[in-house]
Design an enzyme around this catalytic site. Sequence first.
Site, PDB file in Angstrom:
ATOM      1  N   THR A 123      39.355  16.658  24.566  1.00 33.90           N
ATOM      2  CA  THR A 123      39.812  15.414  25.183  1.00 33.90           C
ATOM      3  C   THR A 123      40.839  15.685  26.281  1.00 33.90           C
ATOM      4  OG1 THR A 123      41.140  13.444  24.721  1.00 33.90           O
ATOM      5  CG2 THR A 123      41.452  15.285  23.236  1.00 33.90           C
ATOM      6  N   ASP A 124      40.954  14.737  27.201  1.00 37.57           N
ATOM      7  CA  ASP A 124      41.997  14.852  28.233  1.00 37.57           C
ATOM      8  C   ASP A 124      43.399  14.610  27.659  1.00 37.57           C
ATOM      9  OD1 ASP A 124      41.777  12.108  27.829  1.00 37.57           O
ATOM     10  OD2 ASP A 124      41.420  11.595  29.934  1.00 37.57           O
ATOM     11  N   GLU A 125      43.456  14.068  26.418  1.00 32.65           N
ATOM     12  CA  GLU A 125      44.779  13.767  25.840  1.00 32.65           C
ATOM     13  C   GLU A 125      45.607  15.017  25.579  1.00 32.65           C
ATOM     14  OE1 GLU A 125      45.166  10.787  22.893  1.00 32.65           O
ATOM     15  OE2 GLU A 125      43.610   9.550  23.762  1.00 32.65           O
ATOM     16  N   TYR A 150      47.179  13.218  16.993  1.00 34.86           N
ATOM     17  CA  TYR A 150      45.762  13.440  17.349  1.00 34.86           C
ATOM     18  C   TYR A 150      45.661  14.425  18.512  1.00 34.86           C
ATOM     19  CZ  TYR A 150      41.432  12.726  19.952  1.00 34.86           C
ATOM     20  OH  TYR A 150      40.269  12.944  20.667  1.00 34.86           O
ATOM     21  N   LYS A 154      44.029  18.205  18.608  1.00 33.72           N
ATOM     22  CA  LYS A 154      42.931  18.619  19.509  1.00 33.72           C
ATOM     23  C   LYS A 154      43.385  19.805  20.368  1.00 33.72           C
ATOM     24  CE  LYS A 154      39.326  17.055  19.946  1.00 33.72           C
ATOM     25  NZ  LYS A 154      38.041  17.295  19.240  1.00 33.72           N
TER      26      LYS A 154
HETATM   27  P1  NAD Z   1      34.240   9.262  15.925  1.00 39.46           P
HETATM   28  O1  NAD Z   1      35.492   9.067  15.169  1.00 39.46           O
HETATM   29  O2  NAD Z   1      33.428   8.073  16.325  1.00 39.46           O
HETATM   30  O3  NAD Z   1      33.260  10.237  15.105  1.00 39.46           O
HETATM   31  C1  NAD Z   1      33.713  11.377  14.461  1.00 39.46           C
HETATM   32  C2  NAD Z   1      32.600  11.847  13.513  1.00 39.46           C
HETATM   33  O4  NAD Z   1      33.051  13.061  12.890  1.00 39.46           O
HETATM   34  C3  NAD Z   1      32.278  10.872  12.403  1.00 39.46           C
HETATM   35  O5  NAD Z   1      30.875  10.736  12.247  1.00 39.46           O
HETATM   36  C4  NAD Z   1      32.892  11.497  11.162  1.00 39.46           C
HETATM   37  O6  NAD Z   1      32.210  11.174   9.950  1.00 39.46           O
HETATM   38  C5  NAD Z   1      32.770  12.974  11.500  1.00 39.46           C
HETATM   39  N1  NAD Z   1      33.774  13.790  10.783  1.00 39.46           N
HETATM   40  C6  NAD Z   1      35.112  13.569  10.681  1.00 39.46           C
HETATM   41  N2  NAD Z   1      35.681  14.517   9.942  1.00 39.46           N
HETATM   42  C7  NAD Z   1      34.699  15.383   9.579  1.00 39.46           C
HETATM   43  C8  NAD Z   1      34.674  16.571   8.809  1.00 39.46           C
HETATM   44  N3  NAD Z   1      35.785  17.066   8.248  1.00 39.46           N
HETATM   45  N4  NAD Z   1      33.492  17.207   8.657  1.00 39.46           N
HETATM   46  C9  NAD Z   1      32.346  16.711   9.202  1.00 39.46           C
HETATM   47  N5  NAD Z   1      32.320  15.573   9.918  1.00 39.46           N
HETATM   48  C10 NAD Z   1      33.474  14.913  10.100  1.00 39.46           C
HETATM   49  O7  NAD Z   1      34.651  10.128  17.175  1.00 39.46           O
HETATM   50  P2  NAD Z   1      34.118  10.096  18.691  1.00 39.46           P
HETATM   51  O8  NAD Z   1      34.868   9.078  19.447  1.00 39.46           O
HETATM   52  O9  NAD Z   1      32.656  10.084  18.676  1.00 39.46           O
HETATM   53  O10 NAD Z   1      34.646  11.520  19.176  1.00 39.46           O
HETATM   54  C11 NAD Z   1      33.840  12.686  18.972  1.00 39.46           C
HETATM   55  C12 NAD Z   1      34.552  13.889  19.558  1.00 39.46           C
HETATM   56  O11 NAD Z   1      34.783  13.684  20.947  1.00 39.46           O
HETATM   57  C13 NAD Z   1      35.927  14.166  18.939  1.00 39.46           C
HETATM   58  O12 NAD Z   1      36.077  15.555  18.844  1.00 39.46           O
HETATM   59  C14 NAD Z   1      36.906  13.578  19.956  1.00 39.46           C
HETATM   60  O13 NAD Z   1      38.125  14.256  19.908  1.00 39.46           O
HETATM   61  C15 NAD Z   1      36.164  13.849  21.248  1.00 39.46           C
HETATM   62  N6  NAD Z   1      36.457  12.930  22.364  1.00 39.46           N
HETATM   63  C16 NAD Z   1      36.332  11.572  22.172  1.00 39.46           C
HETATM   64  C17 NAD Z   1      36.521  10.735  23.270  1.00 39.46           C
HETATM   65  C18 NAD Z   1      36.381   9.238  23.128  1.00 39.46           C
HETATM   66  O14 NAD Z   1      36.687   8.511  24.080  1.00 39.46           O
HETATM   67  N7  NAD Z   1      35.897   8.715  22.014  1.00 39.46           N
HETATM   68  C19 NAD Z   1      36.868  11.270  24.527  1.00 39.46           C
HETATM   69  C20 NAD Z   1      36.992  12.655  24.653  1.00 39.46           C
HETATM   70  C21 NAD Z   1      36.764  13.482  23.564  1.00 39.46           C
HETATM   71  O1  DAU Z   2      41.273  10.056  26.493  1.00 37.86           O
HETATM   72  C1  DAU Z   2      40.296  10.386  25.540  1.00 37.86           C
HETATM   73  C2  DAU Z   2      40.634   9.743  24.218  1.00 37.86           C
HETATM   74  O2  DAU Z   2      40.332   8.361  24.346  1.00 37.86           O
HETATM   75  C3  DAU Z   2      39.876  10.337  23.039  1.00 37.86           C
HETATM   76  O3  DAU Z   2      40.263  11.682  22.881  1.00 37.86           O
HETATM   77  C4  DAU Z   2      40.175   9.558  21.746  1.00 37.86           C
HETATM   78  O4  DAU Z   2      39.398  10.071  20.683  1.00 37.86           O
HETATM   79  C5  DAU Z   2      39.834   8.116  21.980  1.00 37.86           C
HETATM   80  O5  DAU Z   2      40.171   7.357  20.837  1.00 37.86           O
HETATM   81  C6  DAU Z   2      40.576   7.574  23.201  1.00 37.86           C
HETATM   82  O6  DAU Z   2      41.999   7.499  22.953  1.00 37.86           O
HETATM   83  P1  DAU Z   2      42.883   6.284  23.506  1.00 37.86           P
HETATM   84  O7  DAU Z   2      44.093   6.189  22.680  1.00 37.86           O
HETATM   85  O8  DAU Z   2      43.043   6.355  24.971  1.00 37.86           O
HETATM   86  O9  DAU Z   2      41.857   5.055  23.197  1.00 37.86           O
HETATM   87  P2  DAU Z   2      42.084   3.606  22.539  1.00 37.86           P
HETATM   88  O10 DAU Z   2      40.803   2.871  22.715  1.00 37.86           O
HETATM   89  O11 DAU Z   2      42.667   3.690  21.193  1.00 37.86           O
HETATM   90  O12 DAU Z   2      43.166   2.966  23.509  1.00 37.86           O
HETATM   91  C7  DAU Z   2      42.902   2.799  24.881  1.00 37.86           C
HETATM   92  C8  DAU Z   2      44.121   2.113  25.510  1.00 37.86           C
HETATM   93  O13 DAU Z   2      44.207   0.771  25.000  1.00 37.86           O
HETATM   94  C9  DAU Z   2      45.428   2.773  25.172  1.00 37.86           C
HETATM   95  O14 DAU Z   2      46.323   2.624  26.283  1.00 37.86           O
HETATM   96  C10 DAU Z   2      45.957   1.946  23.992  1.00 37.86           C
HETATM   97  C11 DAU Z   2      45.461   0.572  24.327  1.00 37.86           C
HETATM   98  N1  DAU Z   2      45.160  -0.329  23.159  1.00 37.86           N
HETATM   99  C12 DAU Z   2      44.378   0.175  22.162  1.00 37.86           C
HETATM  100  C13 DAU Z   2      44.086  -0.597  21.067  1.00 37.86           C
HETATM  101  C14 DAU Z   2      43.232  -0.056  19.934  1.00 37.86           C
HETATM  102  C15 DAU Z   2      45.641  -1.613  23.126  1.00 37.86           C
HETATM  103  O15 DAU Z   2      46.344  -2.074  24.061  1.00 37.86           O
HETATM  104  N2  DAU Z   2      45.349  -2.399  22.044  1.00 37.86           N
HETATM  105  C16 DAU Z   2      44.598  -1.933  20.997  1.00 37.86           C
HETATM  106  O16 DAU Z   2      44.382  -2.709  20.016  1.00 37.86           O
END
Ligand code: NAD
Ligand code: DAU
Length: 337
Positions: A123-125, A150, A154
Amino acid sequence: MKVLVTGGAGFIGSNFVLYWLKNHPDDHVINVDKLTYAGNLENLASAHDNPNHHFVRADIGDSAAMTKALEGVDTVVHFAAESHVDRSIMTPTLFLETNVVGTQVLLEAAYKNKVSRFHHISTDEVFGSLELNSDTKFNEHTPYNPHSPYAASKAGSDHIVRAYHDTYGLPITISNCSNNFGPYHFPEKLIPLAITNLIEGKKVPIYGDGLYVRDWLFVEDHCRAIDMILEKGVVGETYCIGSMTRDMPNREIIRDICRIMEKNYDESVEQVKDRPGHDRRYAIDFSKIKNELGWEPKFDFSTALKYTIDWYTNNQDWWKHVKSGEYQKYYQQQYAS
Ligand code: NAD
Ligand code: DAU
């Protein structure tokens, strides 16, 4: 080819599994997922009868299960993680167990099984936070500076993945992607939370002043970028993925959603207490993957947002099921005050 996907029942993982089965119909996909609250086999319903999709319920931290699942596997694409920042503030230990220790257990099993590629989804975080109204963006040389548990977990996972390359010669690649959105996005994250709350006639909670900026990317563009890294990426390298949007604060994203859903913005939002350690702005410079591999986002934000809103409108059973049970407890705890 035999591809092992971890976390393939989650949001991006399930989109990736469906993408891969469609675009690589001769490959076998082993889908390893623990099915935590975020994992949902309904995401994979369209692959149910596909003989090239094999689901294994297991924890990436289970060394014996990983060693067995990895037999004969060529490529690993590692999505499995605890992924929600707010939950990491409530239960940081779980994030370290899965994201750091779990990743190391998986790496060890991949090394023993001599896989030809281990691609780690990050992730970019991990890079921390950028100033508002600046031109600065994250790139592959940005120093790590994570703020939430988190993001720190990562960052730890990225470091241990690189250590397996540098120390043991494991053929790894890493991608650091920005915020995804699209179908099967768990409704604890901003965009699906907003859409589903609005359909239910509830308000959208906005943290703090709402002037936080994320770099949104449609999930299919992320899947295609990973495909290109697996095909053409250089072992040992990192690629930053993102940049579909100009800087758009959360308030503007919610305003767009309200406009498309024909809701009055002022009546549909409520300001709630801010997230501790909230990163102000993310933005990705994707020059490296563009210049070296020829990837750039295909979708534009408004078309993809409208598509996503339509998907949630037409798939209410999916998210109503997800929003029951444990989710309700989480929501009360997170938004209590
Ligand atoms: P998500 O939370 O929707 O899905 C995570 C999945 O991993 C789930 O199906 C869960 O059951 C499985 N999991 C969790 N712990 C596990 C374990 N110990 N063993 C096996 N499976 C397990 O997450 P997502 O949003 O799809 O993110 C997927 C990946 O992409 C993560 O590594 C996250 O850090 C990365 N990522 C997410 C975003 C985003 O915007 N969602 C952006 C950049 C990177
Ligand atoms: O940048 C990549 C990341 O993006 C991934 O690595 C993470 O897995 C993914 O969850 C996401 O993280 P963020 O914290 O950026 O996403 P989230 O949707 O939780 O929040 C997006 C923005 O919205 C952030 O500034 C927080 C704000 N927010 C979020 C929630 C859930 C609100 O204002 N209200 C809310 O209820």
